[in-house]
Enzyme design. Structure first.
Site, PDB file in Angstrom:
ATOM      1  CB  SER A 177      48.177  47.797  46.351  1.00  0.00           C
ATOM      2  OG  SER A 177      47.088  48.483  46.893  1.00  0.00           O
ATOM      3  NE  ARG A 192      58.121  38.416  45.905  1.00  0.00           N
ATOM      4  CZ  ARG A 192      56.880  38.216  45.458  1.00  0.00           C
ATOM      5  NH1 ARG A 192      56.258  39.159  44.801  1.00  0.00           N
ATOM      6  NH2 ARG A 192      56.253  37.090  45.687  1.00  0.00           N
ATOM      7  CG  ASP A 230      45.093  46.552  45.790  1.00  0.00           C
ATOM      8  OD1 ASP A 230      45.530  45.467  46.226  1.00  0.00           O
ATOM      9  OD2 ASP A 230      45.354  46.973  44.645  1.00  0.00           O
TER      10      ASP A 230
HETATM   11  C1  BGC Z   1      50.638  43.369  44.320  1.00  0.00           C
HETATM   12  C2  BGC Z   1      49.409  43.104  45.145  1.00  0.00           C
HETATM   13  C3  BGC Z   1      48.280  44.015  44.716  1.00  0.00           C
HETATM   14  C4  BGC Z   1      48.065  43.910  43.218  1.00  0.00           C
HETATM   15  C5  BGC Z   1      46.951  44.814  42.711  1.00  0.00           C
HETATM   16  C6  BGC Z   1      50.318  43.325  42.830  1.00  0.00           C
HETATM   17  O1  BGC Z   1      51.433  43.692  42.095  1.00  0.00           O
HETATM   18  O2  BGC Z   1      51.650  42.425  44.603  1.00  0.00           O
HETATM   19  O3  BGC Z   1      49.678  43.271  46.509  1.00  0.00           O
HETATM   20  O4  BGC Z   1      47.118  43.663  45.397  1.00  0.00           O
HETATM   21  O5  BGC Z   1      49.259  44.230  42.540  1.00  0.00           O
HETATM   22  O6  BGC Z   1      47.194  46.142  42.997  1.00  0.00           O
END
Ligand code: BGC
Length: 497
Positions: A177, A192, A230
């Protein structure tokens, strides 16, 4: 004798006057301190304001950014990442699949047996572990070895009932995620880190290759068949149980959203047009930024001192990792300038991230007449022994301001998605139902936040449309969704046809 009596009376009167003056000065000081507290509170409240008109402007700005992000790589703060998921689960998925869900302070490993047409989920097991904080800022090998080892232990416990055909390689859906530039359904490079992770030697690398190497090092024979965010997992998991799911939103440690886009509306997609004509897009809306965003000096300071300054601004005022920290920063200001916790600033109040969003939620929901929960939390976490009811009320008010701003902004983001999909107003000839699969600890556990989000969206779209927009909490959606996508991209798929 007389003289002495007069003298004593004069001295006595002078003393009384002096004491009275002291009391008055003390009261004045107290009341001017209290006035300072109230002025900090009101200024903060004003700066956090999210009137409907502003939310509508933000939703429009979100739509503009969505178009820009879909048009070209780097065209917007919104990455609008292509997920390579052009077919969502149908219910035909069959077999035993694993999932690994990594994205916050905890990670989960899951094993599911899918029963094919109408069979549903036959068996399901999972285990959860926290990520030691040192691994969040260490090396890629250290993090992935730790995860692979937990997975190895979990695989070793697989029981017969899971019917894993002998000789068949196990397959895994990996929910990772963070922002990843996918190169296929099971490969992609980390753009990142977010949410307090910072592992420099991992940025730009293929996430699946790194995991696969760690699995090999730990002797786990497993193929990563799907790599998903996610939000994508939640959308897939949601669709499996409800065919009207078209959007997924995560409100947890971080925040993000995904939705189903027409492939033809993605100018930057140069691959073959999917048969379904659709592609799921991971928006990475946590990085959204617009001039109308209600930012305060506390948010700016939090951002400047974070591991990723200038990035994830929407996330930093909306999601679970940060709400408690914003509260701490405002309370610290009140302690310093209005002495709300006494003459000394409580040392614990100066520790970043000591006040977590679950603590804030508990205080916000305190229904006791003397706000006992608030008093207890301030005592247990910040070591502030005694607080007046007046001060506790201020704390609750701050919780309400911070949670309301976050929830209303999330609602504005969802309105933006509905607009982009053309599902924000009743359509002629009958409205389609849009189900939004929701997940994340903030949404699940912070009732005031969740209620405010849902009510705000209903108000923004209007009563008639509100009847067609449904929020659905997708329990374990992202893990199951990853397993389902591993199934629909299985190495053995041809065998079955
Ligand atoms: C991330 C996402 C993720 C979200 C929820 C963010 O900080 O960049 O990719 O889906 O958090 O988990």
């Amino acid at each position: 004798m007389r003289k002495a009596a007069v003298g004593a009376a004069v001295v006595g009167a002078a003393a009384v006057c002096a004491v009275a003056a002291l009391v008055v000065r003390h009261r004045m000081r107290k009341s001017s301190k209290w006035a300072r507290c109230v002025s900090i509170l009101r200024e903060f409240e004003e700066k956090c304001g999210t009137p409907d008109a502003k939310l509508k402007q933000l939703a429009d700005a979100m739509v503009v950014e969505m178009h820009a992000g879909l048009a070209s790589e780097g065209g917007s703060k919104l990455k609008m990442l292509i997920s390579y998921v052009d077919n969502l689960p149908t219910g035909d998925e069959d077999g035993v699949f694993y999932a690994l869900d990594l994205g916050g302070t905890n990670f989960r490993v899951l094993r599911v047996q899918l029963g094919g047409k109408a069979g549903g989920i036959v068996h399901q097991e999972f285990t959860e572990a926290s990520i030691p904080p040192n691994l969040m800022v260490g090396t890629a090998d250290a993090l992935f070895d730790y995860i692979a080892e937990k997975l190895a232990n979990f695989v070793a416990e697989e029981e017969q009932k899971f019917n894993q055909p002998p000789g068949r390689q196990r397959e895994l859906g990996f929910t990772f995620s963070f922002p990843v530039m996918q190169t296929s359904i099971n490969s992609g490079n980390l753009i990142r880190w977010t949410k307090g992770f910072s592992i420099d030697d991992m940025v730009g690398k293929d996430v699946v290759a790194e995991l696969s190497k760690a699995l090999e090092r730990k002797g786990v024979d497993m193929r990563v068949s799907a790599l998903v965010n996610d939000t994508i997992g939640t959308l897939a998991g949601g669709r499996y149980s409800n065919k009207d799911v078209a959007v997924a939103v995560i409100l947890g440690t971080g925040t993000n959203a995904a939705y189903v886009e027409r492939a033809q509306a993605i100018p930057k997609w140069h691959g073959p047009l999917p048969k379904s004509g659709e592609m799921v897009i991971n928006m990475e809306w946590g990085n959204f930024r617009a001039s109308h965003l209600p930012l305060t000096k506390y948010d700016n300071a939090l951002d400047a001192e974070s591991l990723n300054p200038g990035e994830q601004i929407f996330e930093k005022i909306t999601s679970g990792m940060y709400l408690g920290e914003i509260l701490r920063r405002v309370l610290l200001k009140m302690a310093e300038e209005a002495a709300i916790f006494g003459d000394e600033v409580p040392p614990k109040l100066q520790c970043p991230f000591i006040l977590r969003t679950p603590h804030m939620s508990a205080m916000h929901h305190d229904a006791t007449p003397d706000l006992k929960v608030v008093g207890d939390k301030l005592k247990d976490i910040l070591e502030i022994p005694n607080t007046s009811l007046k001060v506790r009320r201020v704390v609750v008010e701050l919780c309400n301001i911070i949670a309301t701003r976050g929830a209303r902004l999330a609602a504005a983001g969802i309105l933006g998605i509905l607009k982009k999909m053309g599902r924000d107003t009743p359509r002629s000839g009958g409205s389609a139902k849009t189900v939004i699969a929701m997940d994340g600890g903030l949404y699940e556990h912070y009732t005031e936040y969740r209620n405010c989000l849902e009510t705000t969206l209903n108000e923004l779209v209007g009563e008639e449309m509100a009847a067609h927009v449904v929020f659905e909490h997708s329990v374990d959606g992202s893990g199951i969704g990853a397993a389902l996508l591993a199934a629909s991209h299985s190495l053995y798929l041809e065998d079955k046809s």
